[in-house]
Scaffold this active site. Structure first.
Site, PDB file in Angstrom:
ATOM      1  N   ASN A  34     143.318  79.399 -10.241  1.00  0.00           N
ATOM      2  CA  ASN A  34     141.932  79.463  -9.855  1.00  0.00           C
ATOM      3  C   ASN A  34     142.107  79.474  -8.143  1.00  0.00           C
ATOM      4  OD1 ASN A  34     139.191  79.524 -10.018  1.00  0.00           O
ATOM      5  ND2 ASN A  34     139.188  77.381  -9.479  1.00  0.00           N
ATOM      6  N   SER A 123     136.690  61.956 -11.374  1.00  0.00           N
ATOM      7  CA  SER A 123     135.410  62.549 -11.153  1.00  0.00           C
ATOM      8  C   SER A 123     134.265  61.549 -11.635  1.00  0.00           C
ATOM      9  CB  SER A 123     135.363  63.767 -12.047  1.00  0.00           C
ATOM     10  OG  SER A 123     133.806  64.378 -12.326  1.00  0.00           O
ATOM     11  N   ALA A 124     133.173  61.876 -11.148  1.00  0.00           N
ATOM     12  CA  ALA A 124     131.858  61.096 -11.404  1.00  0.00           C
ATOM     13  C   ALA A 124     131.425  61.547 -12.656  1.00  0.00           C
ATOM     14  CB  ALA A 124     130.821  61.354 -10.386  1.00  0.00           C
ATOM     15  N   TYR A 147     135.323  68.183 -20.379  1.00  0.00           N
ATOM     16  CA  TYR A 147     135.788  68.041 -18.982  1.00  0.00           C
ATOM     17  C   TYR A 147     136.041  66.515 -18.439  1.00  0.00           C
ATOM     18  CZ  TYR A 147     136.411  67.906 -13.685  1.00  0.00           C
ATOM     19  OH  TYR A 147     136.506  67.397 -12.554  1.00  0.00           O
ATOM     20  N   LYS A 151     139.299  63.525 -17.807  1.00  0.00           N
ATOM     21  CA  LYS A 151     139.319  62.871 -16.848  1.00  0.00           C
ATOM     22  C   LYS A 151     139.518  61.335 -16.907  1.00  0.00           C
ATOM     23  CE  LYS A 151     139.470  66.018 -13.517  1.00  0.00           C
ATOM     24  NZ  LYS A 151     140.774  66.172 -12.668  1.00  0.00           N
ATOM     25  N   ASN A 177     130.060  65.154  -5.756  1.00  0.00           N
ATOM     26  CA  ASN A 177     129.823  66.510  -5.705  1.00  0.00           C
ATOM     27  C   ASN A 177     130.432  67.304  -4.371  1.00  0.00           C
ATOM     28  OD1 ASN A 177     127.794  65.683  -7.910  1.00  0.00           O
ATOM     29  ND2 ASN A 177     127.972  68.068  -8.059  1.00  0.00           N
ATOM     30  N   ASN A 196     130.418  78.099 -10.903  1.00  0.00           N
ATOM     31  CA  ASN A 196     129.801  77.052 -11.548  1.00  0.00           C
ATOM     32  C   ASN A 196     128.808  76.067 -10.997  1.00  0.00           C
ATOM     33  OD1 ASN A 196     130.691  77.812 -14.689  1.00  0.00           O
ATOM     34  ND2 ASN A 196     132.552  77.761 -13.632  1.00  0.00           N
ATOM     35  N   ASN A 197     129.386  75.927  -9.807  1.00  0.00           N
ATOM     36  CA  ASN A 197     128.556  74.888  -8.810  1.00  0.00           C
ATOM     37  C   ASN A 197     127.555  75.584  -8.052  1.00  0.00           C
ATOM     38  OD1 ASN A 197     130.371  73.034 -10.361  1.00  0.00           O
ATOM     39  ND2 ASN A 197     132.073  73.081  -8.460  1.00  0.00           N
TER      40      ASN A 197
END
Ligand code: NAD
Length: 336
Positions: A34, A123-124, A147, A151, A177, A196-197
């Site tokens: 990526n 990640s949150a 996902y 994590k 974010n 995606n974001n």
């Protein structure tokens, strides 16, 4: 020397720039699933020197052992992983393999190489839909998607590892974010395919690569109906890694779990308006159905990172929008 797995990716590149400017030696490791080698060239232009980058996969024990054999690594920041929430629902095995199995291989190679300082990109998403915002680290952990579960599993693996091997120093960083770009505009977020974001979607609309922004959900229980998130400038995030690395290098021999966020939320529509102001470009947008796995609103409580790491996010939403636009307008096709 600090190993940055996934170091050619979005957050890895910015963190590498901050660490190198702070005098650290780094080695990047990436399979380029990526990211692109050109991104590393851009990093080298920013820091004015060659940056070693090894191509390989964290799931390959031979690649990892080779890396530790060839480089005097004394700490690892583990960014390598897959991060698309929607894709993770459709490809769970690929996500567990990359994010969980990949981390296991890396940790085993670290054990062999006797490297015990580890900073992990959590990640949150591990919180799922929170009872309150700002979310403290002590909040319930109930990720709403595959996902987020990858994590959380890695966090648990690391806590178990520390019980068995208390000599390890482990920072679990729960990012909110990440958005924005290095102020020089040479590096930034460059997702493959349709983003995606939110922010790369917005910036690609601004340069005409995409016709309009789809806003997922306009009927959330938020002031304007769109989702609310804690947007953190990637340079602030990079500085948070530097603080966590400094902590780990002092060998505290504990597991520290810290949110990296700003402590306030902005709605999707607020971000779009701020971006329009920063760029002078109208962003045509349309409200569409909610996206599965998305949470209406959340933002993080960053006070623990301030107390324990001496770190606070300093940059504003306007800084974020200015730098994201600067990156995209100079690089309409990203690193292509
Ligand atoms: N960007 C976000 O919104 C966000 C939020 C929270 C957490 N995170 C986490 O932070 C980390 C970095 O995110 P990012 O935004 O820089 O993503 P990114 O995709 O830009 O960077 C990840 C890098 O890891 C590499 N990679 C993936 N699998 C690999 C493997 N098996 N072996 C070697 N390299 C591999 C990719 O090629 C890429 O360069 C990820 O672990 C992600 O889950 C990101």
């Amino acid at each position: 020397m600090i190993l940055l797995t996934g170091g050619a990716g979005y957050i890895g590149l910015h963190t590498a720039a901050v660490l190198i400017e702070a005098g650290q030696q780094v080695v990047l490791f990436d399979n380029f699933s990526n990211s692109k080698p050109l991104a590393v060239k851009r990093l080298e232009a920013i820091v004015g020197r060659a940056v070693p980058c090894v191509e390989g996969d964290v799931r390959s024990r031979a690649d990892m052992d080779g890396l530790f054999d060839q480089h005097p690594v004394n700490a690892v920041i583990h960014f390598a992983g897959l991060k698309a929430v929607g894709e993770s629902a459709n490809q769970p095995l690929r996500y567990y393999d990359n994010n969980v199995a990949g981390t296991l291989v890396l940790l085993a190679a670290m054990q062999r190489a006797e490297v015990r300082r580890f900073v992990f990109s959590s990640s949150a998403c591990v919180y799922g839909e929170p009872d309150v915002s700002p979310i403290p680290e002590s909040a319930a952990l109930r990720p709403a998607n595959t996902y987020g579960r990858t994590k959380l599993m890695v966090e648990e693996i690391l806590r178990d590892l520390h019980v068995a091997a208390p000599g390890w120093s482990i920072a679990l960083l729960r990012y909110f974010n990440p958005v924005g770009a290095h102020p020089g505009g040479q590096i930034g977020e460059d997702p493959n395919g349709i983003p995606n974001n939110l922010m790369p979607f917005v910036t690609q609309v601004a340069v005409g690569r995409l016709p309009e922004l789809q806003v997922f959900g306009g009927d959330y229980p938020t002031p304007d109906g769109s989702g609310v998130r804690d947007y953190i400038h990637v340079m602030d995030l990079a500085e948070g890694h530097r603080a966590a690395l400094d902590w780990a290098l002092r060998d505290p021999q504990e597991v520290l779990t810290a949110n990296l966020g700003t402590g306030r939320g902005y709605s999707v529509l607020e971000l779009v308006r701020a971006f329009e102001k920063a760029s002078g470009k109208p962003i045509p947008h349309r409200i569409v159905a909610r996206r599965a796995g998305d949470v209406p609103a959340y933002w993080g409580d960053p006070s623990l990172a301030r107390q324990r790491l001496g770190w606070t996010a300093r940059r504003t939403l306007d800084d974020i929008c200015r730098d994201a636009w600067n990156w995209q307008r100079r690089n309409p096709q990203g690193f292509a």
